[in-house]
Design a protein around this motif. Structure first.
Motif, PDB file in Angstrom:
ATOM      1  N   ILE A   1      20.760  25.359  16.189  1.00 29.60           N
ATOM      2  CA  ILE A   1      19.916  24.060  16.544  1.00 29.60           C
ATOM      3  C   ILE A   1      20.356  23.368  14.826  1.00 29.60           C
ATOM      4  CG2 ILE A   1      17.709  25.822  15.971  1.00 29.60           C
ATOM      5  CD1 ILE A   1      18.410  22.565  18.713  1.00 29.60           C
ATOM      6  N   LYS A   2      19.798  24.098  14.297  1.00 27.23           N
ATOM      7  CA  LYS A   2      20.038  23.631  12.693  1.00 27.23           C
ATOM      8  C   LYS A   2      21.685  22.056  12.467  1.00 27.23           C
ATOM      9  CE  LYS A   2      16.775  26.044  10.081  1.00 27.23           C
ATOM     10  NZ  LYS A   2      16.410  27.403   9.863  1.00 27.23           N
ATOM     11  N   ASP A   3      22.258  22.972  13.321  1.00 26.92           N
ATOM     12  CA  ASP A   3      23.886  22.349  12.775  1.00 26.92           C
ATOM     13  C   ASP A   3      23.870  20.776  13.925  1.00 26.92           C
ATOM     14  OD1 ASP A   3      25.500  24.505  11.743  1.00 26.92           O
ATOM     15  OD2 ASP A   3      25.845  25.349  13.451  1.00 26.92           O
ATOM     16  N   VAL A   4      22.300  20.852  15.348  1.00 26.33           N
ATOM     17  CA  VAL A   4      22.331  19.715  15.668  1.00 26.33           C
ATOM     18  C   VAL A   4      21.460  18.690  15.131  1.00 26.33           C
ATOM     19  CG1 VAL A   4      23.515  19.863  17.566  1.00 26.33           C
ATOM     20  CG2 VAL A   4      21.462  20.542  17.458  1.00 26.33           C
ATOM     21  N   GLY A   5      20.435  19.223  13.706  1.00 26.70           N
ATOM     22  CA  GLY A   5      19.434  18.515  12.998  1.00 26.70           C
ATOM     23  C   GLY A   5      19.728  17.138  13.403  1.00 26.70           C
ATOM     24  N   TRP A   6      20.705  16.441  12.755  1.00 25.21           N
ATOM     25  CA  TRP A   6      20.770  15.102  12.694  1.00 25.21           C
ATOM     26  C   TRP A   6      20.568  14.090  13.470  1.00 25.21           C
ATOM     27  CZ3 TRP A   6      24.127  13.406  16.188  1.00 25.21           C
ATOM     28  CH2 TRP A   6      24.869  14.470  16.407  1.00 25.21           C
ATOM     29  N   ILE A   7      20.298  14.589  15.026  1.00 26.80           N
ATOM     30  CA  ILE A   7      19.993  13.884  16.398  1.00 26.80           C
ATOM     31  C   ILE A   7      18.664  13.154  15.432  1.00 26.80           C
ATOM     32  CG2 ILE A   7      19.306  13.389  18.652  1.00 26.80           C
ATOM     33  CD1 ILE A   7      21.491  15.812  18.858  1.00 26.80           C
TER      34      ILE A   7
ATOM     35  N   GLU B   1      13.208  23.200  14.886  1.00 23.82           N
ATOM     36  CA  GLU B   1      11.664  24.443  14.770  1.00 23.82           C
ATOM     37  C   GLU B   1      11.923  25.306  15.931  1.00 23.82           C
ATOM     38  OE1 GLU B   1       7.803  24.712  12.972  1.00 23.82           O
ATOM     39  OE2 GLU B   1       8.332  23.352  13.356  1.00 23.82           O
ATOM     40  N   ALA B   2      12.313  26.623  15.481  1.00 25.69           N
ATOM     41  CA  ALA B   2      11.630  27.689  16.645  1.00 25.69           C
ATOM     42  C   ALA B   2      12.939  27.492  16.423  1.00 25.69           C
ATOM     43  CB  ALA B   2      10.806  28.178  16.614  1.00 25.69           C
ATOM     44  N   GLY B   3      14.020  27.109  16.754  1.00 26.40           N
ATOM     45  CA  GLY B   3      15.485  27.520  18.090  1.00 26.40           C
ATOM     46  C   GLY B   3      15.270  26.161  18.628  1.00 26.40           C
ATOM     47  N   THR B   4      14.581  24.985  18.482  1.00 30.00           N
ATOM     48  CA  THR B   4      14.899  23.897  20.071  1.00 30.00           C
ATOM     49  C   THR B   4      14.536  22.761  18.874  1.00 30.00           C
ATOM     50  OG1 THR B   4      12.131  24.037  19.919  1.00 30.00           O
ATOM     51  CG2 THR B   4      13.135  25.438  21.832  1.00 30.00           C
ATOM     52  N   MET B   5      14.764  21.780  19.680  1.00 36.78           N
ATOM     53  CA  MET B   5      14.720  20.436  19.091  1.00 36.78           C
ATOM     54  C   MET B   5      13.547  19.592  20.495  1.00 36.78           C
ATOM     55  SD  MET B   5      17.960  18.737  17.237  1.00 36.78           S
ATOM     56  CE  MET B   5      16.967  17.455  16.743  1.00 36.78           C
TER      57      MET B   5
END
Length: 152
Positions: free
Chosen positions: A22-28, A49-53
């Motif tokens: 999930i951190k790899d797509v935090g740019w969204i 956070e906690a495996g979700t966006m």
């Protein structure tokens, strides 16, 4: 490297690439908007956070909300999943097929339309796209968002 190690690599191939997290797509994360054909579309994404966006989208036309969608990107056993719950339609789940530094593609070959959901970030622009067959033809619909204020 020993001959035995080379033989093992040759027989087994290269190790599989790590699944995106999930951190790899935090740019969204953030607030994004576009105005097109008399419609104002806003998409908001909370940070990882906690495996979700968690995300949501709203389309307004003529001063009325005409469409909305609840979204989640979550870590799952098969990799990242994109779950869409659009107004008036059944929920759909798409699995990450590929991920780059600032782009990702989710797919669900058994879904009617779309079969693919894509996101790509370039500077202060985020393009979302949906792709798949519709009425016997392949279609792609782009949503060229610009960075927006998250305030009220």
């Amino acid at each position: 490297m020993s001959v035995g190690a080379l033989l093992v690599i040759a027989l087994l191939g290269q190790p599989a690439a790590a699944k995106p997290t999930i951190k790899d797509v935090g740019w969204i994360a953030g607030c994004w908007e576009l105005d097109r054909n008399g419609r104002h579309i806003v998409e908001h994404w909370l940070p990882p956070e906690a495996g979700t966006m968690m995300g949501l989208s709203r389309t307004v036309a003529g001063g009325k909300t005409t469409e909305w969608e609840f979204l989640i990107i979550r870590e799952a056993a098969a990799g990242l999943e994109y779950v869409a719950k659009p107004s008036g339609q059944a929920e759909g789940t798409f699995t990450a097929a590929r991920a780059g530094e600032h782009d990702i593609a989710f797919e669900n070959p058994s879904h009617d339309f779309p079969k693919r959901i894509l996101y790509k970030k370039e500077g202060d622009a985020l393009t979302a796209a949906i792709e798949g067959p519709m009425n016997g033809q392949n279609r792609r619909i782009d949503f060229p968002y610009r960075k927006a204020s998250c305030g009220g």
